[in-house]
Design a protein around this motif. Structure first.
Motif, short mmCIF file in Angstrom:
data_model
loop_
_atom_site.label_atom_id
_atom_site.label_comp_id
_atom_site.label_asym_id
_atom_site.label_seq_id
_atom_site.Cartn_x
_atom_site.Cartn_y
_atom_site.Cartn_z
N ALA A 272 -18.64 -65.39 -17.13
CA ALA A 272 -19.18 -64.03 -17.36
C ALA A 272 -19.98 -63.65 -16.12
CB ALA A 272 -19.73 -63.81 -18.74
N GLU A 273 -20.88 -64.49 -15.75
CA GLU A 273 -22.01 -64.27 -14.78
C GLU A 273 -21.52 -64.53 -13.02
OE1 GLU A 273 -26.09 -64.80 -15.53
OE2 GLU A 273 -25.62 -65.08 -17.69
N VAL A 274 -20.78 -65.62 -13.14
CA VAL A 274 -20.44 -66.25 -11.84
C VAL A 274 -19.00 -65.74 -11.42
CG1 VAL A 274 -19.99 -68.29 -10.63
CG2 VAL A 274 -22.00 -68.12 -12.15
N MET A 275 -18.14 -66.16 -12.07
CA MET A 275 -16.82 -65.83 -11.74
C MET A 275 -16.43 -64.18 -11.71
SD MET A 275 -16.04 -68.65 -10.78
CE MET A 275 -14.05 -68.32 -10.36
N LEU A 276 -16.89 -63.39 -12.58
CA LEU A 276 -16.59 -62.13 -12.65
C LEU A 276 -17.58 -61.35 -12.05
CD1 LEU A 276 -16.12 -61.52 -16.63
CD2 LEU A 276 -14.34 -61.58 -14.78
N ALA A 277 -18.53 -61.83 -11.31
CA ALA A 277 -19.51 -61.20 -10.70
C ALA A 277 -19.03 -60.24 -9.64
CB ALA A 277 -20.66 -61.93 -10.18
N PHE A 285 -24.36 -60.09 -14.80
CA PHE A 285 -25.77 -60.88 -14.35
C PHE A 285 -26.81 -59.95 -14.59
CE2 PHE A 285 -28.78 -61.53 -10.99
CZ PHE A 285 -29.03 -62.76 -11.07
N LEU A 286 -26.74 -58.56 -14.19
CA LEU A 286 -27.73 -57.77 -14.31
C LEU A 286 -28.09 -57.52 -16.08
CD1 LEU A 286 -26.68 -55.06 -11.89
CD2 LEU A 286 -28.38 -56.78 -11.66
N ILE A 287 -26.96 -57.59 -16.55
CA ILE A 287 -27.43 -57.49 -18.09
C ILE A 287 -28.20 -58.90 -18.59
CG2 ILE A 287 -26.28 -57.43 -20.39
CD1 ILE A 287 -24.00 -55.78 -19.15
N SER A 288 -27.66 -59.85 -18.33
CA SER A 288 -28.27 -61.03 -18.68
C SER A 288 -29.82 -61.14 -18.15
CB SER A 288 -27.68 -62.34 -18.05
OG SER A 288 -28.34 -63.62 -18.49
N ALA A 289 -30.23 -60.50 -16.99
CA ALA A 289 -31.33 -60.60 -16.56
C ALA A 289 -32.27 -59.62 -17.16
CB ALA A 289 -31.37 -60.08 -14.77
N VAL A 291 -31.85 -58.71 -20.31
CA VAL A 291 -31.95 -59.43 -21.54
C VAL A 291 -33.43 -60.46 -21.38
CG1 VAL A 291 -31.28 -60.99 -23.47
CG2 VAL A 291 -29.63 -58.96 -22.79
N MET A 292 -33.14 -61.19 -20.39
CA MET A 292 -34.35 -62.29 -20.22
C MET A 292 -35.70 -61.52 -20.16
SD MET A 292 -34.52 -65.31 -17.28
CE MET A 292 -35.37 -64.29 -16.13
N ALA A 293 -35.57 -60.49 -19.40
CA ALA A 293 -36.79 -59.71 -18.85
C ALA A 293 -37.66 -59.08 -19.93
CB ALA A 293 -36.84 -58.79 -17.91
N PHE A 294 -36.60 -58.43 -20.98
CA PHE A 294 -37.09 -57.57 -22.23
C PHE A 294 -37.03 -58.21 -23.67
CE2 PHE A 294 -35.88 -54.83 -18.47
CZ PHE A 294 -37.12 -54.34 -18.14
N SER A 295 -36.24 -59.04 -23.83
CA SER A 295 -36.10 -59.61 -25.17
C SER A 295 -37.48 -60.31 -25.35
CB SER A 295 -35.09 -60.50 -25.44
OG SER A 295 -35.03 -61.72 -24.43
N LYS A 296 -37.67 -60.48 -26.69
CA LYS A 296 -38.86 -61.24 -27.26
C LYS A 296 -38.83 -62.71 -26.88
CE LYS A 296 -41.40 -62.10 -31.55
NZ LYS A 296 -41.46 -62.22 -32.92
N GLY A 297 -37.82 -63.13 -26.82
CA GLY A 297 -37.75 -64.62 -26.54
C GLY A 297 -37.41 -64.94 -25.05
N HIS A 298 -37.36 -63.98 -24.34
CA HIS A 298 -37.13 -63.98 -22.91
C HIS A 298 -35.71 -64.83 -22.60
CE1 HIS A 298 -40.56 -61.85 -21.91
NE2 HIS A 298 -41.22 -62.74 -22.37
N GLY A 300 -31.84 -65.47 -21.62
CA GLY A 300 -30.82 -64.96 -21.00
C GLY A 300 -29.53 -64.80 -21.81
N LEU A 301 -28.37 -64.22 -21.34
CA LEU A 301 -27.28 -63.77 -22.06
C LEU A 301 -26.72 -65.04 -23.00
CD1 LEU A 301 -26.14 -61.07 -22.89
CD2 LEU A 301 -24.25 -61.64 -21.23
N PRO A 302 -26.35 -65.95 -22.08
CA PRO A 302 -25.77 -67.55 -23.00
C PRO A 302 -26.75 -67.66 -23.78
CG PRO A 302 -25.57 -67.46 -20.36
CD PRO A 302 -26.56 -66.29 -20.69
N ASP A 303 -27.99 -67.96 -23.58
CA ASP A 303 -29.06 -68.36 -24.52
C ASP A 303 -29.23 -67.31 -25.68
OD1 ASP A 303 -29.45 -70.42 -22.63
OD2 ASP A 303 -31.55 -69.70 -22.07
N TYR A 304 -29.04 -66.26 -25.72
CA TYR A 304 -29.13 -65.27 -26.64
C TYR A 304 -27.84 -65.31 -27.58
CZ TYR A 304 -29.41 -60.70 -29.06
OH TYR A 304 -29.35 -59.92 -30.06
#
Length: 344
Positions: A272-277, A285-289, A291-298, A300-304
């Motif tokens: 999702a982040e590397v091959m489709l970039a 990648f921007l969505i994942s970043a 999510v990491m910046a603003f979600s409670k648990g910080h 990234g998309l795969p971790d979420y």
């Protein structure tokens, strides 16, 4: 109490020491990710250079390169340094190291065009040659090709197009304003479109560059940068950047993620982040970043998606199993609570 009873989750939750983890500080995660990205870029460059070296040494590539070089030099649109490096004629003449006079630049570029027109006739036939010659004639006589209001070229009594004796432009100006633009903007295009063999050779090199050099390097670099370290830093499934900043990964059990989940995490990141970039302007990648910046648990998309958390392991240890916690002797201290704490 039997050994089997001791490793049951209920027993652990009720009788063992409280185990808490702190989310890794956001700025440390950013620096760790930045370091991993730098390692990714460096790995990509090294892989690309290695693959290019291998490809360039193959007999097929060497033969193609020799044929392409011969065609370029014969066309008049390229010239060769003593070192063997070949460049387009305009760049060669413009190179200050060659110390050409304005007159030499003008005459060499003019002869280059004449050579190219003859070359087109030899390789593509009289019809193609006439097409280029007509374009060249119209180009020289067009109204915009003037110096201080005076045309660079005129027709003489014999109907030939010659330099205008009334034009005060010097030889350097003729090179820069008249001949060089025609070589770059017209002749180079004709070389590709009118000479079929040349186009085939160029396509061959382009395909080799993309499919045998760039794409393999781009596909393998993330494996070495993000997946391989998980086999090295098994406790916490760290990358090199995360290991440097003491950031580990744990799952909802507050244990080291299983290999299945670790591979799933990498697969989401990789696909999702590397091959489709390159095809999505890096939107995943921007969505994942974000999510990491603003979600409670910080996360990234795969971790979420997988319920994984990145925690500070500077002074803590992530366990592979609850059995390991029992065997480590943690259970002889205080009450247990498998809850992470939230600190930024």
């Amino acid at each position: 109490m039997s050994e089997e009873e001791k490793v049951q989750p209920g027993y652990l939750a009720a009788h063992q020491t409280e185990i808490k983890y702190t989310y890794a500080r956001f700025h440390r995660r950013v620096f760790a990710n930045l370091l991993d990205f730098i390692l990714l870029a460096l790995t990509f460059v090294l892989l690309f250079l290695a693959m290019r070296g291998i490809v360039m040494s193959t007999p097929g590539y060497v033969q193609n390169e020799e044929t392409l070089l011969t065609m370029r030099l014969d066309s008049g649109l390229y010239m060769k340094y003593e070192s063997g490096k070949e460049v387009d004629t305009v760049s060669f003449l413009s190179d200050k190291a060659n110390n050409f006079t304005g007159y030499a630049k003008m005459e060499t570029s003019r002869r280059s065009i004449d050579t190219f027109i003859a070359y087109v006739g030899d390789k593509a036939g009289d019809e193609a040659k006439d097409k280029v010659q007509k374009d060249y004639d119209e180009y020289r006589l067009k109204g915009t090709l003037v110096y201080e209001g005076i045309p660079y070229f005129v027709k003489n009594e014999a109907g030939e197009i010659v330099r205008n004796g009334s034009c005060k432009a010097n030889a350097e100006s003729y090179f820069v304003s008249a001949y060089a633009p025609f070589i770059d903007d017209h002749c180079q295009g004709y070389l590709v479109t009118l000479i079929p063999q040349y186009l085939q050779l160029v396509r061959y090199e382009s395909n080799i560059l993309i499919y045998a050099e760039i794409l393999p390097a781009y596909a393998v670099a993330p494996l070495l940068t993000y997946l391989l370290p998980a086999f090295i830093f098994k406790r916490g499934r760290m990358t090199f950047g995360k290991a440097l900043y003491h950031i580990g990964v744990l799952d909802q059990r507050l244990l080291v993620p299983t290999w299945k989940r670790t591979l799933a995490r990498f697969a989401i990141f990789y696909l999702a982040e590397v091959m489709l970039a390159p095809f999505t302007f890096a939107i995943p990648f921007l969505i994942s970043a974000s999510v990491m910046a603003f979600s409670k648990g910080h996360q990234g998309l795969p971790d979420y998606f997988l319920g994984l958390f990145e925690v500070d392991v500077s002074n803590d240890k992530i366990y592979f199993s609850r059995e390991e916690i029992l065997l480590s002797g943690v259970g002889e201290k205080e009450p247990v609570d498998f809850k992470p704490t939230y600190e930024d």
